[in-house]
Design a protein around this motif. Structure first.
Motif: not given
Length: 174
Positions: A64-67, A91-96, A111-112, A128-131
């Motif tokens: 989690v929180k990885q760039t 840039i984004g990060h891993i939300e969960s 992803l966020q 936005g993001g991706a699941r």
């Protein structure tokens, strides 16, 4: 009766100061009109930005929180102005993340998006993001009951859409 004479050296600075004070409003007005002439663009909320994933995301190696790094897939042009160039890093990060579990439970990855930089160096916040889910675990039998389900993963090159978060006022040099 005595008349008081003011010498030229005493009057000149006073006249000069009065002239400068009278010109200040005109100078301030010219500065504000210069700022209005600068190239200002209002990028509306929800403008889509097509991104390509640059990191190989495998569920077992993430936290989690990885760039997470993306590249812009196509130029963002608003009006006649180039806002974001193709190939610019986003840039984004891993939300969960949830790992796969017993009984065929598949892993999940969320992803966020954070931001992308414009050609002028300003950062545009994204939303936005991706699941992603690891897929189906298959049929449950007596032998497979102890098997782990598939992990969630996203390969390099996955195309995802992000969106501009709120109206963004961008200023570009002339």
């Amino acid at each position: 009766m005595r008349t008081l004479r003011v010498h030229f050296t005493t009057r000149f600075p006073l006249v000069l100061a009065a002239a400068l004070i009278s010109l200040l409003p005109a100078y301030a007005f010219s500065q504000t009109t210069e700022n209005k002439k600068a190239n200002t663009v209002l990028l509306p909320d929800g403008t889509p930005i097509h991104l390509v994933l640059m990191d190989d995301l495998q569920g077992t190696k993430l936290h989690v929180k990885q760039t997470v790094h993306f590249k812009v897939r196509q130029d963002i042009v608003f009006g006649s102005r180039l806002i974001v160039r193709t190939g610019t890093e986003a840039i984004g990060h891993i939300e969960s993340i949830s790992k796969s579990g017993l009984l065929g439970k598949s892993g999940r990855l969320v992803l966020q998006f954070d931001y992308v930089e414009t050609v002028s160096g300003a950062k545009i916040p994204l939303r936005g993001g991706a699941r992603v889910s690891g897929g189906k675990g298959g049929a449950l039998t007596g032998v497979s009951a102890l098997w782990y389900g598939p992990d969630a993963s996203m390969p390099v090159g996955t195309i995802i859409n992000a969106y501009v978060n709120q109206d963004q006022k961008l200023t570009f040099p002339l």
